[in-house]
Motif scaffolding. Structure first.
Motif, PDB file in Angstrom:
ATOM      1  N   PHE A  68      10.235 -36.323  86.478  1.00 22.90           N
ATOM      2  CA  PHE A  68      10.757 -37.513  87.130  1.00 22.90           C
ATOM      3  C   PHE A  68      11.215 -37.151  88.548  1.00 22.90           C
ATOM      4  O   PHE A  68      11.594 -36.028  88.821  1.00 22.90           O
ATOM      5  CB  PHE A  68      11.989 -38.065  86.395  1.00 22.90           C
ATOM      6  CG  PHE A  68      11.798 -38.350  84.938  1.00 22.90           C
ATOM      7  CD1 PHE A  68      11.787 -37.332  83.999  1.00 22.90           C
ATOM      8  CD2 PHE A  68      11.660 -39.650  84.498  1.00 22.90           C
ATOM      9  CE1 PHE A  68      11.627 -37.592  82.651  1.00 22.90           C
ATOM     10  CE2 PHE A  68      11.516 -39.931  83.149  1.00 22.90           C
ATOM     11  CZ  PHE A  68      11.496 -38.899  82.230  1.00 22.90           C
ATOM     12  N   TYR A 121      14.206 -38.915  90.934  1.00 22.79           N
ATOM     13  CA  TYR A 121      15.255 -39.912  91.093  1.00 22.79           C
ATOM     14  C   TYR A 121      15.787 -39.834  92.522  1.00 22.79           C
ATOM     15  O   TYR A 121      15.769 -38.779  93.151  1.00 22.79           O
ATOM     16  CB  TYR A 121      16.419 -39.647  90.139  1.00 22.79           C
ATOM     17  CG  TYR A 121      16.168 -39.982  88.687  1.00 22.79           C
ATOM     18  CD1 TYR A 121      15.523 -39.081  87.851  1.00 22.79           C
ATOM     19  CD2 TYR A 121      16.591 -41.194  88.155  1.00 22.79           C
ATOM     20  CE1 TYR A 121      15.296 -39.386  86.513  1.00 22.79           C
ATOM     21  CE2 TYR A 121      16.386 -41.507  86.820  1.00 22.79           C
ATOM     22  CZ  TYR A 121      15.740 -40.591  86.013  1.00 22.79           C
ATOM     23  OH  TYR A 121      15.534 -40.904  84.688  1.00 22.79           O
ATOM     24  N   GLN A 171      19.247 -40.823  94.970  1.00 24.61           N
ATOM     25  CA  GLN A 171      20.667 -41.186  94.962  1.00 24.61           C
ATOM     26  C   GLN A 171      21.099 -41.571  96.370  1.00 24.61           C
ATOM     27  O   GLN A 171      21.105 -40.726  97.272  1.00 24.61           O
ATOM     28  CB  GLN A 171      21.524 -40.032  94.448  1.00 24.61           C
ATOM     29  CG  GLN A 171      22.998 -40.391  94.329  1.00 24.61           C
ATOM     30  CD  GLN A 171      23.834 -39.238  93.793  1.00 24.61           C
ATOM     31  OE1 GLN A 171      23.529 -38.072  94.008  1.00 24.61           O
ATOM     32  NE2 GLN A 171      24.906 -39.566  93.075  1.00 24.61           N
ATOM     33  N   LEU A 181      22.058 -42.387  90.279  1.00 28.32           N
ATOM     34  CA  LEU A 181      20.650 -42.063  90.494  1.00 28.32           C
ATOM     35  C   LEU A 181      19.781 -43.217  90.020  1.00 28.32           C
ATOM     36  O   LEU A 181      20.071 -43.873  89.011  1.00 28.32           O
ATOM     37  CB  LEU A 181      20.270 -40.792  89.720  1.00 28.32           C
ATOM     38  CG  LEU A 181      20.687 -39.458  90.321  1.00 28.32           C
ATOM     39  CD1 LEU A 181      22.193 -39.267  90.297  1.00 28.32           C
ATOM     40  CD2 LEU A 181      19.988 -38.314  89.596  1.00 28.32           C
ATOM     41  N   LEU A 185      15.595 -44.313  89.319  1.00 31.41           N
ATOM     42  CA  LEU A 185      14.264 -43.777  89.082  1.00 31.41           C
ATOM     43  C   LEU A 185      13.304 -44.186  90.186  1.00 31.41           C
ATOM     44  O   LEU A 185      13.197 -45.355  90.533  1.00 31.41           O
ATOM     45  CB  LEU A 185      13.729 -44.272  87.738  1.00 31.41           C
ATOM     46  CG  LEU A 185      12.342 -43.781  87.358  1.00 31.41           C
ATOM     47  CD1 LEU A 185      12.374 -42.277  87.051  1.00 31.41           C
ATOM     48  CD2 LEU A 185      11.812 -44.562  86.168  1.00 31.41           C
ATOM     49  N   LYS A 214       7.764 -41.413  87.424  1.00 34.82           N
ATOM     50  CA  LYS A 214       7.761 -40.452  86.331  1.00 34.82           C
ATOM     51  C   LYS A 214       6.330 -40.133  85.936  1.00 34.82           C
ATOM     52  O   LYS A 214       5.405 -40.926  86.155  1.00 34.82           O
ATOM     53  CB  LYS A 214       8.541 -40.966  85.134  1.00 34.82           C
ATOM     54  CG  LYS A 214       7.985 -42.232  84.501  1.00 34.82           C
ATOM     55  CD  LYS A 214       8.900 -42.690  83.370  1.00 34.82           C
ATOM     56  CE  LYS A 214       8.409 -43.998  82.767  1.00 34.82           C
ATOM     57  NZ  LYS A 214       9.346 -44.474  81.695  1.00 34.82           N
TER      58      LYS A 214
END
Lengths: 112, 114
Positions: free
Chosen positions: A34, A36, A38, A44, A46, A49
């Motif tokens: 994945f 992520y 922030q 976080l 997504l 993936k």
């Protein structure tokens, strides 16, 4: 044991330039991977993936990542960055169950 | 839209005091997690839960307890807070229905222990 390495703690690119954030993983099984993002003072979120199929996966906001089993990598790319892309990006490996391993993060600064 | 809400957003506690961090999710996910985030360490798992009534130790459980009284709520408890527990804490819920579990995070609680 599984691990995730993000070798670049900080990356600075100019707005409109292309971007690659690097991620290397170590895991003997089939990885679920994945990315992520922030943003400041937020949790976080997504981006994308991968767990099988086409090694290039598309995510939100024009991001994509390419899985390479031979290189044990899962690099994140974007063709043209915007100032709003400035954030911290985490590469994450899931080995099943609660075993989720986070990289240490790469802080992206997009300069005008 | 998946939603995970943490409270409080900021907390200042004294050494030796009791602190409770709360998390509520409206995703109907079975799995919930508590992480702490410190510079240079990424996110580290403290406790997790597979459903109401269950709690499991993660990678760094010492000094923390957890409680999952319902599907929606998952609390992290510091019985005797110490300055080393100053950190940003994130709650997450997990959706494993598509195979690879996607985590949905709250906005975090910034805890300072003086």
């Amino acid at each position: 044991a599984q691990s995730v390495t993000q070798p670049d703690a900080r990356v600075t690119v100019s707005e409109g330039a292309s971007l690659q954030l690097r991620c290397k993983y170590s895991y003997s099984g089939t990885p679920y991977l994945f990315w992520y993002v922030q943003y400041p003072r937020q949790g976080l979120q997504l981006l994308l993936k991968y767990y099988s199929g086409d090694p290039v996966v598309q995510g939100v906001n024009g991001f994509e990542a390419e899985f390479s089993k031979s290189n044990s990598s899962f690099h994140l790319r974007k063709a043209s960055v915007h100032w709003s892309d400035s954030a911290v990006y985490f590469c994450v490996l899931s080995a099943g169950g609660y075993k989720v391993v986070f990289g240490s993060g790469t802080r992206l600064l997009v300069s005008p | 839209e998946a939603a995970v809400t943490q409270s409080p957003r900021n907390k200042v506690a004294v050494t030796g005091g009791k602190v409770t961090l709360s998390c509520n999710q409206t995703n109907n996910h079975n799995n919930m997690y508590w992480y702490r985030q410190d510079t240079g360490h990424g996110l580290r798992l403290i406790h997790y839960s597979y459903g109401a009534g269950s709690t499991e130790k993660g990678d760094i459980p010492d000094g923390y307890k957890a409680s999952r009284p319902s599907q929606e709520n998952f609390s992290l408890i510091l019985e005797l807070a110490t300055p080393s527990q100053t950190s940003v804490y994130f709650c997450a819920s997990g959706d494993a229905r598509t195979g690879a579990e996607t985590l949905y995070f709250g906005s975090g609680t910034r805890l300072t222990v003086l």
